[in-house]
Design an enzyme around this catalytic site. Sequence first.
Site, PDB file in Angstrom:
ATOM      1  N   LYS A 221       1.388  -0.706   0.188  1.00  0.00           N
ATOM      2  CA  LYS A 221       0.026  -0.138   0.522  1.00  0.00           C
ATOM      3  C   LYS A 221       0.779   1.542   0.190  1.00  0.00           C
ATOM      4  O   LYS A 221       2.017   1.374   0.668  1.00  0.00           O
ATOM      5  CB  LYS A 221      -1.214  -0.136   1.139  1.00  0.00           C
ATOM      6  CG  LYS A 221      -2.069  -1.354   0.781  1.00  0.00           C
ATOM      7  CD  LYS A 221      -3.376  -0.650   2.296  1.00  0.00           C
ATOM      8  CE  LYS A 221      -4.544  -1.394   1.426  1.00  0.00           C
ATOM      9  NZ  LYS A 221      -5.323  -2.430   2.368  1.00  0.00           N
ATOM     10  N   ARG A 255      -3.904 -10.183   5.202  1.00  0.00           N
ATOM     11  CA  ARG A 255      -4.260  -9.912   3.345  1.00  0.00           C
ATOM     12  C   ARG A 255      -3.204  -8.893   2.492  1.00  0.00           C
ATOM     13  O   ARG A 255      -2.682  -8.936   2.754  1.00  0.00           O
ATOM     14  CB  ARG A 255      -5.177  -9.013   3.132  1.00  0.00           C
ATOM     15  CG  ARG A 255      -6.007  -9.357   2.129  1.00  0.00           C
ATOM     16  CD  ARG A 255      -7.035  -8.621   2.603  1.00  0.00           C
ATOM     17  NE  ARG A 255      -8.317  -8.138   0.726  1.00  0.00           N
ATOM     18  CZ  ARG A 255      -8.123  -7.111   0.087  1.00  0.00           C
ATOM     19  NH1 ARG A 255      -6.867  -6.358  -0.275  1.00  0.00           N
ATOM     20  NH2 ARG A 255      -8.518  -7.408  -1.076  1.00  0.00           N
TER      21      ARG A 255
END
Length: 278
Positions: A221, A255
Amino acid sequence: MTINCKGKLIDLSKPKVMGVLNLTPDSFYDGGKYKSESKILLQVEKMLLEGASFIDIGAYSSRPGAMHISEEEELRRIVPIVELLLKKNPSILISIDTFRSRIASECISAGATLINDISAGNLDNKMMDTVAQHQVPYIMMHMKGNPQNMKQLATYEDLLKEIIHYFSERVYEARLKKINDIIIDPGFGFAKTVQQNFKLLANIDLLKVLDLPILAGLSRKSMIYKTLDTTPEDALNGTTALHIRALEGGANILRVHDVKEAMECITLFNELTASNNS
């Protein structure tokens, strides 16, 4: 810390990995990468062999400012792939990354096992009823607004306090509807600045007050690649570094796009924990 997936009890007291499969053309890291059935099958087989307990499939890009698509387009992208994967491997545990109740319902009917909702029911007031009806585990994430406007909503008086309050309200609503298995996701990158993301990760252990399994979605991210002045493609090392902090803080599910590295991270973390307790 046990969830019921199709009658199979999954113990989350030992951290698990959820592998990501994006069917979108515009996801921030792997958009458009898995266009053919053969590529999809190969990638999912690879993630399962590397140790993924769950495969999370998304057909609506939720990156900041992503293009909005219709329910019909989301269904067209996702349902055939759920059917394809289960035909190949009937025991696979598929999580559906959607905020729409219709998508959730049709995917569960096709054999999916969990629902992963970025809005915790706030973008579709039928979502919790749908999850309750099908009695599948429900991952609820913290977000403000929607993917199109969330970047403008990253304002908080007390970040952690507001996130905990948000979850207490959403969990209460879910319990009223008789949803039994709930997992919370603090929503790294969703209506949060880079600095807020780091504050959230540094204090992720405070979410344990909710007494629910925690999912951490940190993989590649912007909090990583912007801080390191690099790209999502070169953010694997940074991802692994932050995964250790998430595990230290009590994360039960990672995840990820890169299952092998996440599993190695968990193995080493488990050894550290065992050594500390011996």
